[in-house]
Design an enzyme around this catalytic site. Structure first.
Site, PDB file in Angstrom:
ATOM      1  CG  HIS A 186     -52.450 -16.143  74.961  1.00  0.00           C
ATOM      2  ND1 HIS A 186     -53.759 -15.920  74.978  1.00  0.00           N
ATOM      3  CD2 HIS A 186     -51.811 -14.785  74.908  1.00  0.00           C
ATOM      4  CE1 HIS A 186     -53.873 -14.456  74.928  1.00  0.00           C
ATOM      5  NE2 HIS A 186     -52.726 -13.965  74.904  1.00  0.00           N
TER       6      HIS A 186
ATOM      7  N   GLY B  15     -58.426 -11.260  75.264  1.00  0.00           N
ATOM      8  CA  GLY B  15     -59.027 -10.051  74.723  1.00  0.00           C
ATOM      9  C   GLY B  15     -58.117  -9.013  74.421  1.00  0.00           C
TER      10      GLY B  15
ATOM     11  CE  LYS C 270     -61.257 -29.395  56.228  1.00  0.00           C
ATOM     12  NZ  LYS C 270     -62.180 -28.412  55.887  1.00  0.00           N
TER      13      LYS C 270
ATOM     14  CD  GLU D 279     -54.882 -19.135  74.853  1.00  0.00           C
ATOM     15  OE1 GLU D 279     -54.275 -19.468  75.848  1.00  0.00           O
ATOM     16  OE2 GLU D 279     -55.317 -18.087  74.744  1.00  0.00           O
TER      17      GLU D 279
ATOM     18  CB  CYS E 113     -54.264 -12.774  78.060  1.00  0.00           C
ATOM     19  SG  CYS E 113     -53.545 -11.272  77.358  1.00  0.00           S
ATOM     20  CE1 TYR E 114     -59.720  -6.118  79.263  1.00  0.00           C
ATOM     21  CE2 TYR E 114     -61.347  -8.056  79.494  1.00  0.00           C
ATOM     22  CZ  TYR E 114     -60.896  -6.567  79.675  1.00  0.00           C
ATOM     23  OH  TYR E 114     -61.877  -5.512  79.972  1.00  0.00           O
TER      24      TYR E 114
ATOM     25  CB  SER F 289     -68.636 -28.106  49.185  1.00  0.00           C
ATOM     26  OG  SER F 289     -67.892 -28.533  49.975  1.00  0.00           O
ATOM     27  N   GLY F 290     -68.393 -30.936  47.825  1.00  0.00           N
ATOM     28  CA  GLY F 290     -67.213 -31.958  47.615  1.00  0.00           C
ATOM     29  C   GLY F 290     -66.226 -32.126  48.370  1.00  0.00           C
ATOM     30  N   GLY F 291     -66.205 -31.125  49.557  1.00  0.00           N
ATOM     31  CA  GLY F 291     -65.241 -31.347  50.272  1.00  0.00           C
ATOM     32  C   GLY F 291     -65.506 -31.972  51.786  1.00  0.00           C
ATOM     33  CB  VAL F 292     -63.459 -32.987  54.609  1.00  0.00           C
ATOM     34  CG1 VAL F 292     -63.840 -33.853  55.963  1.00  0.00           C
ATOM     35  CG2 VAL F 292     -62.307 -33.321  53.877  1.00  0.00           C
ATOM     36  CG  ASP F 293     -65.432 -28.899  56.212  1.00  0.00           C
ATOM     37  OD1 ASP F 293     -64.683 -29.709  56.689  1.00  0.00           O
ATOM     38  OD2 ASP F 293     -65.226 -27.755  55.924  1.00  0.00           O
ATOM     39  CB  SER F 294     -70.620 -30.362  52.529  1.00  0.00           C
ATOM     40  OG  SER F 294     -69.860 -30.743  51.630  1.00  0.00           O
TER      41      SER F 294
END
Ligand code: XMP
Length: 517
Positions: free
Chosen positions: A174, A59, A373, A176, A87-88, A228-233
């Site tokens: 970190h 953080g 994604k 990650e 870290c924090y 939306s035309g994209g992958v997610d929707s």
């Protein structure tokens, strides 16, 4: 999603780091379920989830800040699982448990060389004696709390410590981030070796869990889904389709901000190959008049978000008995738009999250809200979504509006659409389209002097942005071959009237973002 008997996993307490979601990613990539909760959630809630591992994130604060996020020390006594503090998280633990923490005179940011002092530490199993790590911190620990031993140092300063009897492990760096080369191994040592977790979190398990959730939430009512035309929707729609079939009506809006030919082609593709019920709404006038005279990026995003919702609500009313709106919101949209899960600060209002109006009649269903994604693409494969949709580059909901810097005008949209088509054609011809995350032109609000034929020109500048990334959270500019860049430049300038200069964007994210607005 929630912890269940099948998905007992890891809980991450978010102390506000921009990397918190990366910790979640690494854990999920290892096939283990995890959730992020704000640092100040009640201990009872944590205990009721019966986590098999607890992670305290990094953080931006110093433990000495007046409003520094705190940790309920009694939690450490009662939680019955191993703890990894990053870290924090490490500084806070050291401070709370009786060690000494000193505000550092300079922030340490970027690469550091780490000496692993305790190769027998369960966290460092399989590591070499020295590793490169990524650091980002201000405070430093100068003496450890009782019971701890040093496990790694850099520049002779404590960098990692552990108390084996209490099963507490802490690192200053970190693990990650991808720049910490051995980070994945360290996280997996924690998950498999220390917490004894087994890999069982897969696209199939996400799908069956989400289908159940959607059926429970929706009951007998109907939903509309904003495509939306994209992958997610598309993936969100496919999931909801599996859950409630034709009680989902998809709405695909021609905002006037789409790419060339996209409205007609994509609508047909959704109906034909995904068997979805799709209503097409032509609304470019609405969007363009709402955007007239506006040049502030956040205002543009909010206007677009609100206009979308107005249209969805109108359609819902027309259809009747619709209570829910399905959106393909992803985790990065959430984390960059609002401080939902802790104190991470707002970067930009993604249209489908921070750009939403405060009062909405429709309730949201966002089955991908916790996912990244690449996880969504995996779900898409599992749901048999055509490759033509799955392999598309991401395209932001606010569309070309955030790729025209300043006010959005009809003529500029035409210009940008042309340049966009040429860029995509050239990348596909060079077989490079699939190897980059995103590629797009940005129309700049400046003109420059040129010479074409024997004439002086004074025309607009296009910036081309092509990036590589795995999840959109961090990105690097693509090292395209010079010959390809030259072809893109020559074609855009000779074929798009009104452009006489092209520049290539060579910034990574961070410090820039992928989109310019
Ligand atoms: P940034 O510009 O934040 O973009 O680095 C990260 C990824 O998100 C996409 N993006 C959006 N997607 N609605 C979306 O659906 C939005 O408002 C939005 N803004 C950015 C961007 O194209 C990139 O892939």
């Amino acid at each position: 999603m929630s912890f269940t008997d099948q998905h007992r996993g890891v809980l991450i307490l978010d102390f506000g780091s921009q990397y918190t979601q990366l910790i979640a990613r690494r854990i999920r990539e290892s096939g283990i379920y995890c959730e992020i909760l704000p640092y100040n959630v009640l201990s009872d809630e944590i205990l009721s989830k019966k986590p098999q591992g607890l992670i305290l994130s990094g953080g931006p604060s110093s433990v000495y800040d007046a409003n520094a996020p705190q940790l309920a020390t009694e939690l450490l006594e009662v939680v019955d699982c191993p703890i990894l503090a990053i870290c924090y998280g490490l500084q806070l633990l050291a401070y709370k448990l009786g060690g000494e923490v000193r505000p550092s005179s300079k922030r340490e940011y970027g690469y550091a060389r780490l000496n692993v002092e305790a190769l027998d530490s369960p966290l460092f199993v399989g590591l070499p004696k020295e590793i490169d790590v990524w650091m980002s911190h201000g405070d430093e620990v100068i003496s450890m709390p009782p019971g701890f031993r040093i496990t790694a140092v850099n520049n002779k300063m404590l960098n990692a410590m552990e108390d084996l009897s209490k099963r507490i492990y802490a690192v200053q760096f970190h693990p990650e981030v991808a720049h910490t080369i051995w980070g994945k191994q360290i996280i997996q040592n924690f998950l498999y070796g220390i917490c004894h977790l087994e890999s069982n979190w897969s696209p199939r398990s996400i799908i069956s869990e989400q289908i159940g959730n959607i059926q429970n939430t929706v009951g007998d009512s109907s939903v509309i889904c904003g495509l939306s035309g994209g992958v997610d929707s598309a993936v969100a729609a496919a999931l909801v389709h599996q859950a409630i079939g034709k009680r989902q009506i998809c709405v695909f809006v021609d905002t006037g901000l789409l790419r060339e030919g996209e409205f007609e082609q994509t609508r047909a593709l959704f109906e034909r190959s995904m068997n979805l019920k799709v209503i097409g709404v032509r609304a470019s006038d609405k969007f363009l008049s709402a955007l007239a005279g506006v040049d502030d990026p956040e205002k543009k995003r909010k206007i677009i978000g609100k206009t979308f919702i107005d249209i969805f609500e109108e359609e819902a009313q027309r259809i009747g008995s619709v209570e829910f709106l399905v959106q393909g919101t992803l985790y990065p949209d959430v984390i960059e738009s609002v401080s939902v899960r802790g104190p991470s600060s707002v970067i930009k209002s993604h249209h489908n999250v921070g750009g939403l109006p405060e009062r909405m009649r429709l309730k949201l269903i966002e089955p991908l809200r916790e996912l990244f994604k690449d996880e969504v693409r995996k779900l898409g494969h599992e749901l048999d979504i055509p490759a033509e949709i799955l392999n598309r580059h991401p395209f932001p909901g606010p569309g070309l509006a955030i790729r025209i810097i300043g006010e959005v005008k009809y003529e500029d949209l035409k210009l940008l659409r042309n340049a966009d088509r040429i860029l995509e054609e050239e990348l596909k011809l060079a077989n490079l389209y699939q190897s980059v995350w995103q590629a797009f032109p940005v129309l700049l609000p400046i003109s420059s002097v040129g010479v074409m034929g024997d004439y002086r020109t004074y025309e607009r500048v296009i910036a081309v942005r092509v990036v590589t990334s795995t999840d959109g959270m961090t990105a690097d500019w693509a090292r395209l071959p010079y010959d390809i860049l030259a072809r893109i430049s020559t074609r855009i300038i000779s074929e798009v009237c009104g452009i006489n200069r092209l520049v290539y964007d060579i910034t990574s994210k961070p410090p820039s973002t992928i989109e310019w607005e």
